[in-house]
Design a protein around this motif. Structure first.
Motif, PDB file in Angstrom:
ATOM      1  N   GLU A 338      41.950  45.918  33.166  1.00  0.00           N
ATOM      2  CA  GLU A 338      40.598  46.197  33.641  1.00  0.00           C
ATOM      3  C   GLU A 338      40.621  46.699  35.077  1.00  0.00           C
ATOM      4  O   GLU A 338      41.430  46.256  35.888  1.00  0.00           O
ATOM      5  N   SER A 339      39.715  47.633  35.372  1.00  0.00           N
ATOM      6  CA  SER A 339      39.566  48.095  36.748  1.00  0.00           C
ATOM      7  C   SER A 339      38.973  46.975  37.591  1.00  0.00           C
ATOM      8  O   SER A 339      38.298  46.072  37.072  1.00  0.00           O
ATOM      9  N   SER A 340      39.232  47.034  38.882  1.00  0.00           N
ATOM     10  CA  SER A 340      38.768  45.959  39.762  1.00  0.00           C
ATOM     11  C   SER A 340      38.199  46.537  41.049  1.00  0.00           C
ATOM     12  O   SER A 340      38.665  47.565  41.541  1.00  0.00           O
ATOM     13  N   ALA A 341      37.171  45.869  41.574  1.00  0.00           N
ATOM     14  CA  ALA A 341      36.589  46.252  42.864  1.00  0.00           C
ATOM     15  C   ALA A 341      37.166  45.407  43.992  1.00  0.00           C
ATOM     16  O   ALA A 341      36.805  45.608  45.152  1.00  0.00           O
ATOM     17  N   ASP A 342      38.030  44.460  43.661  1.00  0.00           N
ATOM     18  CA  ASP A 342      38.682  43.624  44.678  1.00  0.00           C
ATOM     19  C   ASP A 342      40.118  44.083  44.840  1.00  0.00           C
ATOM     20  O   ASP A 342      40.919  43.969  43.908  1.00  0.00           O
ATOM     21  N   LEU A 343      40.436  44.595  46.018  1.00  0.00           N
ATOM     22  CA  LEU A 343      41.768  45.114  46.297  1.00  0.00           C
ATOM     23  C   LEU A 343      42.499  44.158  47.234  1.00  0.00           C
ATOM     24  O   LEU A 343      42.030  43.891  48.345  1.00  0.00           O
ATOM     25  N   TYR A 344      43.606  43.640  46.780  1.00  0.00           N
ATOM     26  CA  TYR A 344      44.479  42.818  47.614  1.00  0.00           C
ATOM     27  C   TYR A 344      45.715  43.651  47.920  1.00  0.00           C
ATOM     28  O   TYR A 344      46.361  44.168  46.997  1.00  0.00           O
ATOM     29  N   GLY A 345      46.058  43.780  49.184  1.00  0.00           N
ATOM     30  CA  GLY A 345      47.184  44.645  49.497  1.00  0.00           C
ATOM     31  C   GLY A 345      47.882  44.313  50.797  1.00  0.00           C
ATOM     32  O   GLY A 345      47.367  43.561  51.642  1.00  0.00           O
ATOM     33  N   SER A 346      49.074  44.870  50.946  1.00  0.00           N
ATOM     34  CA  SER A 346      49.804  44.859  52.207  1.00  0.00           C
ATOM     35  C   SER A 346      49.592  46.213  52.860  1.00  0.00           C
ATOM     36  O   SER A 346      49.638  47.244  52.177  1.00  0.00           O
ATOM     37  N   VAL A 347      49.356  46.234  54.172  1.00  0.00           N
ATOM     38  CA  VAL A 347      49.094  47.489  54.859  1.00  0.00           C
ATOM     39  C   VAL A 347      49.967  47.609  56.101  1.00  0.00           C
ATOM     40  O   VAL A 347      50.276  46.616  56.762  1.00  0.00           O
TER      41      VAL A 347
END
Length: 454
Positions: A338-347
């Motif tokens: 499923e697509s998600s509007a919550d993005l968890y990431g390393s930047v």
């Protein structure tokens, strides 16, 4: 011949540009007029020998200061392989340029001054390369001629590199039992004299490994390493709908206007996997339910293909007339979550503007750009311990972890498994400048925070 993309990294004055110049010179990849220009410039500067660094340091400011400022791209080939190289700057101020050069690289050559050993910038670059999942890391211990070709000096630096790599997890076994994506090789070189750059050096009898060029010629490229069963991903760049209006040169080549009156195709680059005519696919559009259809044709440079694979640029024809636009993604059916509007990431934060909670930004993922808001900064990487420490903001060159709320759900996939489709950019909505390069992390299952609205 296949193509290997590689970049250089390292601290200031480690000799990156000189190494690249020596590599080009000794592999006979320099045109005569280029060499004459560099020799003339070297004489005008009062230098006794030809400064090979001038082959890549072309900006006036670079030549005046003796440092690399911008990424310089060069193309050359040997009998065994073609190369695209990116000479990246080493100054901390230009770490963002190193991120740019390494983001598409199959391998990165990290230089270390044999007199200085592993520095903070070395640790920062290795951290970035680990986050970017660069398949091959080659550490070139340069200027060994200035330490009298000492084996103990080299072995000490090699041990430090192995220790740092182990702390980062480069080359280590993963939780699922598989090996890490990257490998690390350490080579002693003298870029100024050419020792172990193209040819093996007789001045280091204690080193029996390959030269730098020998390693570069034999490394498998990233595309060779990717699993042939990797699921198909295709970010749409353009919808092609000529409706009979073909360019005059196309008509002159014999293309039938009437044949293309009802033509509809979607152009882009295959990001991952392989697609074949007849394959079922799903179309993913932000804010819409996935739609399933079938590939009926693959067009490439005026010809039809039965199969296309990464990283080919093609146009896909589909069985159903679906509203598809730039930013949508076509993927193998049954392989996407499923697509998600919550993005968890390393930047890797690349801007002098600090990142703080609540900042409104744009996020570019594939060919789609959406509005977003930074919900939280959960921590940043300590370059001494390689542990994530609590933090509330990120400064220039910090590597941190963030949670971002998107205005529309996107087909986010973890970067650890999908190097191309798991990457994103954070963009300043005020001036369009890139603020950060990001890598999608696994979704921890946090619920939506209703305090934030786009």
């Amino acid at each position: 011949m296949d193509i290997l993309r590689f970049a250089t990294a390292g601290s200031v004055d480690d000799g990156k540009s000189t190494l690249i110049g020596r590599l080009l010179f000794d592999s006979k990849s320099i045109f005569e007029d280029q060499l004459e220009s560099v020799e003339r410039t070297s004489r005008d500067r009062g230098e006794e020998t030809t400064n090979l660094a001038l082959l890549t340091d072309g900006l006036r400011a670079e030549r005046e200061q003796g440092i690399t400022i911008d990424v310089a791209y060069r193309y050359f080939a040997t009998d065994r392989r073609s190369f695209i190289l990116a000479d990246c700057p080493g100054h901390v101020q230009y770490t963002k340029n190193t991120v740019t050069g390494a983001s598409t690289a199959d391998a990165v050559v990290v230089l270390i001054d044999a007199r200085k050993g592993v520095l903070e910038q070395t640790r920062r670059h290795l951290s970035v390369l680990h986050l970017l999942r660069v398949p091959h890391v080659i550490v070139a211990v340069n200027k060994v001629d200035l330490v009298d070709f000492s084996e103990p000096v080299f072995r000490e630096i090699e041990a430090d590199i192995r220790r740092v790599s182990q702390e980062l997890g480069i080359g280590a076994a993963q939780a699922d039992g598989t090996a890490d994506h990257a490998d690390v090789r350490v080579i002693p070189v003298s870029a100024l004299d050419g020792d172990n750059v193209v040819d093996r050096s007789p001045r280091m009898p204690w080193y029996d490994g390959p030269s730098l060029l020998e390693v570069l010629e034999t490394l498998p490229a990233a595309d060779e390493l990717e699993d042939e069963h990797e699921a198909f991903r295709f970010p749409v760049q353009l919808a092609i709908r000529p409706q009979g209006a073909l360019a005059p040169d196309a008509v002159a080549r014999g293309l039938d206007v009437e044949e293309y009156r009802d033509y509809r195709a979607y152009a882009g680059q295959v990001a991952e996997g392989t697609v074949t005519v007849g394959d079922p696919v799903v179309v993913l559009s932000p804010g819409h339910e996935p739609r399933t259809t079938t590939v009926t044709g693959i067009d490439f440079a005026g010809t039809s293909l039965d199969t296309a694979f990464a990283p080919q640029s093609v146009a896909l024809r589909l069985a159903d007339e679906i509203d598809i636009a730039r930013g949508d993604t076509i993927a193998a059916a049954g392989t996407v979550g499923e697509s998600s509007a919550d993005l968890y990431g390393s930047v890797a934060w690349l801007s002098s503007k600090p990142l703080r909670e609540g900042a409104r930004v744009f996020v570019k993922h594939g060919t789609q750009t959406v509005k977003a808001i930074v919900r939280s900064v959960s921590g940043k990487l300590d370059l001494d311990t390689f542990e994530v420490q609590p933090a509330s903001d990120l400064e220039l060159n910090d590597i941190g972890e963030v949670q971002i709320r998107l205005a529309a759900p996107l087909p986010l996939e973890p970067y650890a498994k999908h190097r191309r489709t798991g990457a994103f950019l954070v963009i300043d909505p005020a001036d369009g400048n890139t603020l950060a390069a990001g890598m999608v992390k696994e979704h921890p299952g946090d619920s939506e925070d209703e305090r934030y609205w786009i």
